[in-house]
Design an enzyme around this catalytic site. Structure first.
Site, PDB file in Angstrom:
ATOM      1  N   SER A  61     -21.145 -92.655 -37.706  1.00 44.00           N
ATOM      2  CA  SER A  61     -22.381 -93.614 -37.434  1.00 44.00           C
ATOM      3  C   SER A  61     -22.107 -95.053 -38.037  1.00 44.00           C
ATOM      4  O   SER A  61     -22.757 -95.940 -37.382  1.00 44.00           O
ATOM      5  CB  SER A  61     -23.407 -92.993 -37.887  1.00 44.00           C
ATOM      6  OG  SER A  61     -23.286 -92.899 -39.461  1.00 44.00           O
ATOM      7  N   ASN A 126     -18.176 -88.233 -44.285  1.00 45.89           N
ATOM      8  CA  ASN A 126     -19.339 -86.847 -44.146  1.00 45.89           C
ATOM      9  C   ASN A 126     -18.514 -85.736 -44.739  1.00 45.89           C
ATOM     10  O   ASN A 126     -19.100 -84.955 -45.049  1.00 45.89           O
ATOM     11  CB  ASN A 126     -19.339 -86.724 -42.625  1.00 45.89           C
ATOM     12  CG  ASN A 126     -20.549 -87.786 -42.244  1.00 45.89           C
ATOM     13  OD1 ASN A 126     -21.326 -88.087 -42.977  1.00 45.89           O
ATOM     14  ND2 ASN A 126     -20.403 -88.186 -41.005  1.00 45.89           N
ATOM     15  N   ASP A 209     -33.448 -96.547 -43.818  1.00 42.83           N
ATOM     16  CA  ASP A 209     -33.028 -95.230 -44.359  1.00 42.83           C
ATOM     17  C   ASP A 209     -32.046 -95.300 -45.401  1.00 42.83           C
ATOM     18  O   ASP A 209     -31.888 -94.537 -46.283  1.00 42.83           O
ATOM     19  CB  ASP A 209     -32.170 -94.483 -43.232  1.00 42.83           C
ATOM     20  CG  ASP A 209     -31.072 -95.294 -42.546  1.00 42.83           C
ATOM     21  OD1 ASP A 209     -30.451 -96.051 -43.304  1.00 42.83           O
ATOM     22  OD2 ASP A 209     -30.590 -94.797 -41.494  1.00 42.83           O
ATOM     23  N   HIS A 212     -27.428 -97.064 -43.395  1.00 43.07           N
ATOM     24  CA  HIS A 212     -26.737 -97.598 -42.488  1.00 43.07           C
ATOM     25  C   HIS A 212     -27.142 -99.295 -42.578  1.00 43.07           C
ATOM     26  O   HIS A 212     -27.946 -99.565 -42.822  1.00 43.07           O
ATOM     27  CB  HIS A 212     -27.387 -97.198 -41.053  1.00 43.07           C
ATOM     28  CG  HIS A 212     -26.968 -95.848 -40.683  1.00 43.07           C
ATOM     29  ND1 HIS A 212     -27.680 -94.799 -40.905  1.00 43.07           N
ATOM     30  CD2 HIS A 212     -25.765 -95.070 -40.570  1.00 43.07           C
ATOM     31  CE1 HIS A 212     -27.192 -93.768 -40.897  1.00 43.07           C
ATOM     32  NE2 HIS A 212     -26.001 -93.892 -40.579  1.00 43.07           N
TER      33      HIS A 212
END
Length: 241
Positions: A61, A126, A209, A212
């Site tokens: 992402s 991740n 959030d 990002h």
């Protein structure tokens, strides 16, 4: 700036612990590889005869630019910089939210159906947040590097280094951080030491959030990338190296 470091480290830990949750929510369709245009190195104009090339950004992402217009993510910003210098490279944004090294390895084949001159590999964060054994992450990264080279022997590969928050455990965190420079050396690829340098954990440079980067954050990430990428991009009369 130094006096705020403890608070930022705590924020950094919180940020990275959430990256899988939010990153995986994004539909793959919204993160289909994006085309861009790119080009390279010294801050001077280049003639129209500069040979064309393709730079492919393959990641999660962060590469996809979750929450932003893809043109404002760092691959798009690299495209704009190269275009402004007159180079004829094309940048492809092949970022996909929630991607791990295992899923990236499975997806890589169809991405390589187009010619690639420079391949920027941004995966592994991740894996770390899921505490996947580093032997597996390392094996997947090596496999992807090998797959790219097998398809395009002359390709230049750039590996984006990542880091984990300290609450993942000191041994795992240290080993994860050192994995990227070790791989860069053993696999003979260029290394971006830390993709999110001067961005990770800084609230004003990240979206709501807390994960990002904002448009301003991506501008800094693009600079982190450019410092290394410019070593690989062809300038007039010089091959990529």
């Amino acid at each position: 700036m130094e006096k705020n470091r403890p608070r930022r480290l705590l924020k950094f830990s919180y940020i990275f612990c959430l990256i899988c949750v939010f990153g995986c929510r994004e539909s793959p369709a919204t993160n289909a590889p994006q085309d861009a245009t790119a080009t390279p190195v010294e801050e001077s104009a280049v003639s129209e005869s500069t040979p064309a090339g393709t730079i492919l950004f393959f990641g999660d992402s962060l590469t996809a630019g979750l929450g932003l217009n893809p043109n404002l993510a760092f691959p798009g910003l690299v495209q704009q910089r190269l275009d402004s210098l007159g180079y004829s490279y094309q940048v492809i944004n092949a970022g996909l939210s929630g991607e791990t090294t295992a899923s990236g390895k499975n997806r890589l084949g169809w991405v390589l159906n187009q010619p690639v001159d420079i391949f920027v590999l941004e995966l592994g964060a991740n894996d770390g947040l899921r505490v996947i054994p580093l032997t597996e992450t390392r094996k997947n990264l090596i496999a992807m590097i090998g797959q790219v080279r097998a398809k395009y022997p002359e390709v230049v590969i750039v590996l984006a280094g990542m880091q984990l928050p300290p609450n993942m455990g000191p041994e795992y965190t240290d080993d994860f951080r050192s994995m990227f420079p070790e791989l860069a050396e053993s696999e003979d690829v260029l290394l971006i030491p830390f993709l999110l340098q001067n961005v990770g954990g800084i609230p004003e440079l990240n979206q709501e959030d807390g994960i990002h980067p904002t448009e301003a954050g991506h501008k800094i990430v693009a600079e982190n990338v450019w410092v290394v990428l410019q070593q690989a991009v062809r300038s007039p009369g010089r091959k990529a190296s």
